[in-house]
Scaffold this motif. Sequence first.
Motif, PDB file in Angstrom:
ATOM      1  N   MET A   1     -22.365 -22.807  32.014  1.00  0.00           N
ATOM      2  CA  MET A   1     -21.351 -22.246  31.126  1.00  0.00           C
ATOM      3  C   MET A   1     -21.130 -23.139  29.915  1.00  0.00           C
ATOM      4  SD  MET A   1     -20.357 -19.395  32.422  1.00  0.00           S
ATOM      5  CE  MET A   1     -18.899 -19.109  31.442  1.00  0.00           C
ATOM      6  N   VAL A   2     -20.719 -22.507  28.820  1.00  0.00           N
ATOM      7  CA  VAL A   2     -20.314 -23.243  27.616  1.00  0.00           C
ATOM      8  C   VAL A   2     -18.914 -22.763  27.239  1.00  0.00           C
ATOM      9  CG1 VAL A   2     -22.642 -23.640  26.768  1.00  0.00           C
ATOM     10  CG2 VAL A   2     -21.446 -21.555  26.130  1.00  0.00           C
ATOM     11  N   ARG A   3     -18.149 -23.620  26.545  1.00  0.00           N
ATOM     12  CA  ARG A   3     -16.750 -23.341  26.246  1.00  0.00           C
ATOM     13  C   ARG A   3     -16.552 -22.139  25.334  1.00  0.00           C
ATOM     14  NH1 ARG A   3     -12.339 -26.602  26.814  1.00  0.00           N
ATOM     15  NH2 ARG A   3     -12.595 -28.463  28.090  1.00  0.00           N
ATOM     16  N   ASP A   4     -17.399 -22.014  24.321  1.00  0.00           N
ATOM     17  CA  ASP A   4     -17.132 -21.003  23.302  1.00  0.00           C
ATOM     18  C   ASP A   4     -17.735 -19.647  23.625  1.00  0.00           C
ATOM     19  OD1 ASP A   4     -19.714 -21.720  23.062  1.00  0.00           O
ATOM     20  OD2 ASP A   4     -19.646 -22.263  20.929  1.00  0.00           O
ATOM     21  N   ASP A   5     -18.259 -19.475  24.864  1.00  0.00           N
ATOM     22  CA  ASP A   5     -18.839 -18.189  25.254  1.00  0.00           C
ATOM     23  C   ASP A   5     -18.409 -17.864  26.682  1.00  0.00           C
ATOM     24  OD1 ASP A   5     -20.289 -15.875  24.866  1.00  0.00           O
ATOM     25  OD2 ASP A   5     -22.182 -16.765  25.517  1.00  0.00           O
ATOM     26  N   TRP A   6     -17.127 -18.038  26.943  1.00  0.00           N
ATOM     27  CA  TRP A   6     -16.608 -18.014  28.325  1.00  0.00           C
ATOM     28  C   TRP A   6     -15.921 -16.694  28.611  1.00  0.00           C
ATOM     29  CZ3 TRP A   6     -16.715 -22.829  31.159  1.00  0.00           C
ATOM     30  CH2 TRP A   6     -16.242 -22.737  32.475  1.00  0.00           C
ATOM     31  N   SER A   7     -16.239 -16.143  29.771  1.00  0.00           N
ATOM     32  CA  SER A   7     -15.524 -14.977  30.265  1.00  0.00           C
ATOM     33  C   SER A   7     -15.566 -15.031  31.777  1.00  0.00           C
ATOM     34  CB  SER A   7     -16.167 -13.682  29.748  1.00  0.00           C
ATOM     35  OG  SER A   7     -17.473 -13.524  30.304  1.00  0.00           O
ATOM     36  N   ILE A   8     -14.828 -14.143  32.423  1.00  0.00           N
ATOM     37  CA  ILE A   8     -14.829 -14.093  33.890  1.00  0.00           C
ATOM     38  C   ILE A   8     -14.872 -12.646  34.324  1.00  0.00           C
ATOM     39  CG2 ILE A   8     -13.557 -16.267  34.188  1.00  0.00           C
ATOM     40  CD1 ILE A   8     -11.052 -14.568  34.708  1.00  0.00           C
ATOM     41  N   CYS A   9     -15.348 -12.458  35.571  1.00  0.00           N
ATOM     42  CA  CYS A   9     -15.299 -11.125  36.175  1.00  0.00           C
ATOM     43  C   CYS A   9     -13.857 -10.861  36.583  1.00  0.00           C
ATOM     44  CB  CYS A   9     -16.225 -11.060  37.391  1.00  0.00           C
ATOM     45  SG  CYS A   9     -16.000  -9.551  38.364  1.00  0.00           S
ATOM     46  N   PRO A  10     -13.245  -9.762  36.184  1.00  0.00           N
ATOM     47  CA  PRO A  10     -11.835  -9.518  36.527  1.00  0.00           C
ATOM     48  C   PRO A  10     -11.605  -9.277  38.009  1.00  0.00           C
ATOM     49  CG  PRO A  10     -12.804  -7.599  35.427  1.00  0.00           C
ATOM     50  CD  PRO A  10     -13.815  -8.691  35.332  1.00  0.00           C
ATOM     51  N   HIS A  11     -12.686  -9.054  38.783  1.00  0.00           N
ATOM     52  CA  HIS A  11     -12.535  -8.800  40.222  1.00  0.00           C
ATOM     53  C   HIS A  11     -12.686 -10.071  41.040  1.00  0.00           C
ATOM     54  CE1 HIS A  11     -12.424  -4.555  39.383  1.00  0.00           C
ATOM     55  NE2 HIS A  11     -13.609  -4.605  38.756  1.00  0.00           N
TER      56      HIS A  11
ATOM     57  N   PRO B   1     -17.163 -17.150  36.704  1.00  0.00           N
ATOM     58  CA  PRO B   1     -17.411 -17.232  35.259  1.00  0.00           C
ATOM     59  C   PRO B   1     -18.746 -16.617  34.867  1.00  0.00           C
ATOM     60  CG  PRO B   1     -17.846 -19.351  36.257  1.00  0.00           C
ATOM     61  CD  PRO B   1     -17.341 -18.477  37.363  1.00  0.00           C
ATOM     62  N   ALA B   2     -18.803 -16.195  33.623  1.00  0.00           N
ATOM     63  CA  ALA B   2     -20.047 -15.658  33.064  1.00  0.00           C
ATOM     64  C   ALA B   2     -20.016 -15.893  31.568  1.00  0.00           C
ATOM     65  CB  ALA B   2     -20.172 -14.174  33.370  1.00  0.00           C
ATOM     66  N   LEU B   3     -21.209 -16.136  31.012  1.00  0.00           N
ATOM     67  CA  LEU B   3     -21.316 -16.224  29.561  1.00  0.00           C
ATOM     68  C   LEU B   3     -21.033 -14.843  28.994  1.00  0.00           C
ATOM     69  CD1 LEU B   3     -24.500 -18.446  29.288  1.00  0.00           C
ATOM     70  CD2 LEU B   3     -22.159 -19.148  28.821  1.00  0.00           C
ATOM     71  N   TYR B   4     -20.079 -14.786  28.067  1.00  0.00           N
ATOM     72  CA  TYR B   4     -19.637 -13.498  27.534  1.00  0.00           C
ATOM     73  C   TYR B   4     -20.804 -12.705  26.966  1.00  0.00           C
ATOM     74  CZ  TYR B   4     -17.127 -10.094  24.689  1.00  0.00           C
ATOM     75  OH  TYR B   4     -16.672  -8.938  24.121  1.00  0.00           O
ATOM     76  N   SER B   5     -21.670 -13.385  26.228  1.00  0.00           N
ATOM     77  CA  SER B   5     -22.796 -12.684  25.599  1.00  0.00           C
ATOM     78  C   SER B   5     -23.760 -12.153  26.648  1.00  0.00           C
ATOM     79  CB  SER B   5     -23.524 -13.623  24.624  1.00  0.00           C
ATOM     80  OG  SER B   5     -23.931 -14.807  25.297  1.00  0.00           O
ATOM     81  N   GLU B   6     -24.039 -12.953  27.685  1.00  0.00           N
ATOM     82  CA  GLU B   6     -24.969 -12.543  28.737  1.00  0.00           C
ATOM     83  C   GLU B   6     -24.375 -11.428  29.594  1.00  0.00           C
ATOM     84  OE1 GLU B   6     -28.015 -13.473  29.152  1.00  0.00           O
ATOM     85  OE2 GLU B   6     -28.139 -15.126  27.712  1.00  0.00           O
TER      86      GLU B   6
ATOM     87  N   ASP C   1     -14.124  -4.196  30.162  1.00  0.00           N
ATOM     88  CA  ASP C   1     -13.364  -4.982  31.127  1.00  0.00           C
ATOM     89  C   ASP C   1     -13.503  -6.484  30.898  1.00  0.00           C
ATOM     90  OD1 ASP C   1     -12.525  -2.676  32.331  1.00  0.00           O
ATOM     91  OD2 ASP C   1     -14.166  -2.644  33.789  1.00  0.00           O
ATOM     92  N   ILE C   2     -14.515  -6.851  30.109  1.00  0.00           N
ATOM     93  CA  ILE C   2     -14.821  -8.273  29.923  1.00  0.00           C
ATOM     94  C   ILE C   2     -14.190  -8.735  28.612  1.00  0.00           C
ATOM     95  CG2 ILE C   2     -16.618 -10.022  29.874  1.00  0.00           C
ATOM     96  CD1 ILE C   2     -16.446  -8.324  32.439  1.00  0.00           C
ATOM     97  N   HIS C   3     -13.503  -9.922  28.676  1.00  0.00           N
ATOM     98  CA  HIS C   3     -12.835 -10.468  27.499  1.00  0.00           C
ATOM     99  C   HIS C   3     -13.251 -11.913  27.291  1.00  0.00           C
ATOM    100  CE1 HIS C   3     -10.269  -6.924  27.477  1.00  0.00           C
ATOM    101  NE2 HIS C   3     -10.044  -7.135  28.785  1.00  0.00           N
ATOM    102  N   LEU C   4     -13.423 -12.270  26.050  1.00  0.00           N
ATOM    103  CA  LEU C   4     -13.790 -13.638  25.689  1.00  0.00           C
ATOM    104  C   LEU C   4     -12.552 -14.531  25.848  1.00  0.00           C
ATOM    105  CD1 LEU C   4     -16.011 -15.510  24.537  1.00  0.00           C
ATOM    106  CD2 LEU C   4     -15.086 -15.011  22.258  1.00  0.00           C
ATOM    107  N   ILE C   5     -12.718 -15.652  26.578  1.00  0.00           N
ATOM    108  CA  ILE C   5     -11.621 -16.604  26.799  1.00  0.00           C
ATOM    109  C   ILE C   5     -11.736 -17.713  25.774  1.00  0.00           C
ATOM    110  CG2 ILE C   5     -10.619 -18.247  28.423  1.00  0.00           C
ATOM    111  CD1 ILE C   5     -11.604 -16.424  30.681  1.00  0.00           C
TER     112      ILE C   5
END
Length: 1342
Positions: free
Chosen positions: A1283-1293, A1297-1302, A1324-1328
């Motif tokens: 993971m990297v800080r500026d491309d961070w997201s999570i599965c809401p379920h 963590p997941a890379l937002y772009s991926e 459902d996916i949001h950039l953190i």
Amino acid sequence: MKTLFLLEKEVLGKGPTIYNWQKTLGNLLAVACSDNSVKIFDRHGHRIELISIPGKCVGLDWNENGDTLATIADISPTIFLWNANWHKLNQLDSTMKDKMTFLMWAKTMPVLAVGTAKGNLLLYNQQTSRKIHILGKHSNRITCGAWSSQNLLALGSDDNTLSITDLEGVTLLQKSICGNVREMHFSTMKTNDQSPEGEKTVSLLAGKKILILLNIDCPDNPIELAFQQNYGTIVCHHWYGDGYIIIGFSHGDLIAISTHPQEIGREIFHCRDHNGSLISVAVTEAIGKVATCGNNCIKIHDLAKINEIDHVITLDSEPKGLGELQWVADGYLLAVGTQRGALHVFLARLPQLGATCGARIAHLTSLHEVTICNPAEEEPSLTLEIDIEPSIIGAGPDHVAVCLNNRVWFYAILENGNVRHLKEQEYNGTVKAVSLNDEYAAVAFEGKVQLHTIEDSVVSGSWDHKTLLLPVRENVGLITSHALTPEFLIYATDAGFICYFILEDWQLLTDFQHTVGIQRLFPDPLGTQLAFMDASGNGYIYSPIKKTMVEIPNFSSMHGILWDIALSSSTIFVAFNKENVFTYAFHKNAITGPRVILAGSSKLQFNHNPLLLYNGELTCQAENALDSVILKSHPFLEVQNVNCASKEELSHMFTQSLMLLRFADTWPICERLQLQSNWNHFAQAAIYHRELGIASQVYRRMGDAAMVLALQDAKGIEEKNLQAGHLAALLSDFDLAQNLYLSSSDPLEALMLRCDLQHWENAIQLAKHLAPQQMPLISKEYASQLEYTGDYVNAIKYYEEGMKDEKNEDHVNACNAGLARSSLHVGNVRHGVDLALTHPSQSVQRDCAAILKDMKQFFDAGLLYEKGQNFDKAASMYIRCKNWAKVGEILQQITSPKILLQYAKAKEADCSYKEAAEAYEKAKDHDNHIRMLLEHLGQPEAAMRVAQQNQSLTGAKMVARFLLKLGDYSTAIHFLAMSQCGEEAFQLAQKHGQMETYAEIIGPNATAEELQSIALHFEEENKHHLAGKFFLRSGQYAKALKHFLPCHTEEDHSSLDLAIETISWAKDEVLTSQLIDYLMGETDGIPKDARYLFRLYMALDQHEEAARTAIIITREEQAHGNYRSAHNMLFSMYQALGAQQAPAEMAANLLLLHSYVLVKVHIKIGNHVKGARLLMRVAKNISKFPMHVVPILTSTVMECHRAKLHVSSFSYASMLMRPEYRSKIDAKYSKRIEAVVRRPNSYELEDDNSPCPFCNHSVPNNELLCPACKNNIPYCIASGQHMVRDDWSICPHCNFPALYSEFTSLLKTESTCPMCSQALITEDIHLIADPTAYLQAIGTHD
């Protein structure tokens, strides 16, 4: 304590010194010398007289006022009398034939007693020159004596007798004493009864061993006190205080005893002042000291703290020892004679002389030194050396005056800090007081005041203003007190006059006569307010401007008054006596008029003379210096920071600051207390004292805009009484406000105030004189008030008054309404009803109906209620008078359940059941409604519906009884349970096999007893699952587990789930072991699914055991090649444990399985590089995939080759060429793999880098361990990369963590989360923006 002067033996002669201080004045010291002379010295050791006598001096004594010194010699019958005023010596022939051995002056009369060696006595009255000879008073030498304040003479003799003689020489008492009589005193000893008047007790030493206390009124019962032998013999004794005696002993001991009846003779103090020898003891109550001497040492004690030694004086120059000690009358000087013939005189305390002008203090610091200082403004001190020992000091802004007798010396204080002598002036009498201002001096003597200029320059351009003798008017009496201010000379007389003499105009400005003479006056610094004490001991504040006088409360026995000279405390003053200082506040601007209040008191230290009060700090003249203390009434000055004070201290400070009008100090105290009540009191005090600016600030701070506006209006009123009236109204003191308004220029304000307050009786009285046109309105309002209080007769009177000459319709209607009500109350029913029926207001009709109801006039009440549209009450009234016809007419408008019930019961009694049921239903009487449906209308379904809808217990019971008769047991059980007849419902269910129905009905509200009964029932029927379920709910966990285990089958796992739940509630080790044994197969030889063991450990919070179990389960699945199943199982267990509880091995296994799962996803969408990288991660741990080693390695070689990772492809191809794997390679891939091995390619596509989310160090995308910070980096569930800080997201379920772009890219082709398999869409996916919290939450794994 310092030496004042020393008279050596060369002056006095050899041998022990005999001397005596002048009584009362204490200015002279008489010393008997060995050269047959008596020398008189002043207080500075200067000899002023020499008296030669024919022989050795054996006695000398001063008369009580110190005017005459009497001396006798051992070989002469002559008595030498020296006049201190005229320095004249007279010789008196005693005509005594034997030697004189004793002489003593009486205390209150000019009578001298002289005793002889043969016991004869001479009484000489100096005033009348009469001599009385008493022969044989004693049979032996008279050795000692004492006079009482009643002029009784006690004598002691060597014949061991005591005699009491009056002024005529008559012997009143003769008593034998057991021993030689030495030293005696008269005093007053307390008794159990009231203390006798005068000195009736003689204390004397008998044989130096016994102290005798003899009451001359009861001489037969003397008190004899003996003391410890180790004290030695008694040297001397002295009375002091309230019946106490201090005694010195020859061995150096000093004790104090009490003569109070309950503790007579008890030692209250003891110390050994001197080792082995005590010569003399002297006591002075003037300054509260006792001195002892022994060997060559003098020790001083304070009588208030007798256990402590104040001073020690060692006289090394006196090796032969010391002699007698004597204090001067005022206690300022102490003399001690020596055995070698010298006399030492010590200055014990300076006379407390001081004066102030503003903040400047001039005070005596030595007998010939005056110090001028300004402690309030911290100016440097000045020292003035003078040639006299002054008796009075005066201070002015630029001058200092000192005086002695009838002379005053004036000094000027120069700007350079020096002091210059101006002049010496003599007056026609002994000076009593001196006051100074910047130009004038006012000197009081002989009941007059001499006013003159201090310096000889011309004042105000006129020589007439240089001097004046006051009083200028006759018949005003003698001046008793005076003071100078910058503008005025103020003086008071014994005839009660207070006169203000204005200096600028040189004339008497005003005078005021008090009812009695005035003793002292004390003006404030400007003279605009004056405190004075009259001859009765009362105190007052006089205002010369308003010519008003206010009495000072709690004022008695005061010695003086000081005004606070600080500008912020100009209305504060203190009155003081010897022991206390009382703080007063002069509230001159109070709306009730000027007044004085006592604000507190403070203890005044011993021998402290108040001189100056500045901002609550009292400066006193002490023994050696000035001493300043903050008054107890000013606690807010003692605390440096209000934040450090307790709530109790703050409350006290708040009260005091308000009393003293120190509003600037009140504000921070209120800020600290943070109580609304304090702010209210603060604002009210400011209003009361007309400080409207401060009051506005306080109300603004409180957010009370109305009060701020009201104060702004009041501030603009110039007339004081009118303004004060408004302020009194704001403070709710309405009587005061009315009086102030009436005395103002606008008395109508008083009427408006009473009207606003609805004080109509007062308003009527005011309106008669101030505004007759307002009488109708006020009469109506007053009548309303009278009606409210029950005075209906007078209410009718004023209602009728209110309708006179009034055209306003609303006003007339209001009066008619009041008349109607009041008429009904006084019994005039017909008139009241007629008025009410014709009145346009329905509320008036309803009010009158209520009155008629109380009068039991039900029919009329019903008519008025009906007219007033209150149909329920109208129906009630008609029912009470049995008028059913009228009820029927208004039945449709009735809404009252009570009325409806009455109607329903009436219909039921008439057998109109349908109408009765409808009435019951409308009245919401559900029980009776159900009863009617069941018993009379035959509608059980409707009855059940009503019972269920309204949860009626009684109704449900009736329905149940009805159903039992019909045999509908299940429904009956339901209604029995609903009606809380649990036992009856249980028995019915048990009897008819409806227990499951019963259990379902009682649901979660069942009690433990009910649950146990159900469980026992199912246990008897061998329904283990149900029995266990209800044993579990009743808390009997062992029985529950006993029933759950036998009923577990492969098809039905619910019993085992409940068994685990049972263990989680029970927390019992025995039951836990039992279930584990069952799950492991040790009970029946059949091991159960390990997932149950995991769930058990989780239920028991044994996370480590759960984790180990989870790893074993997933490892077994992996070993069988069920990778997707293992992934799902491991994920669910990981989620159950949580990231913080899951071990590193479990997380690593989940990573490998997830990487394997992702391979197929990325290969399917053609992303061979990501697939190859993921396969390489799996291939590095190929031992964890034993069932598919060759297929996984084959896929790795092929995907690496496609992704141009030739080096890695060659590495894994070589691994496949091993003998154990080569034969298992799929034939369609074998040649291609062999070709990779035969023709190796050295090109390897490098992995891209991205920053570590922890430390920003650059790390390859597929590397999950940061080489810089050593943290395990979270991985992306969509790509497997870190993971990297500026491309961070999570599965809401699942929150992985997941890379937002991926992630968003993957969801374009996939519809579920690759980790938790839950359905997802891109939205459902949001950039953190900041994943710091997530990084901290998941922690790091080594």
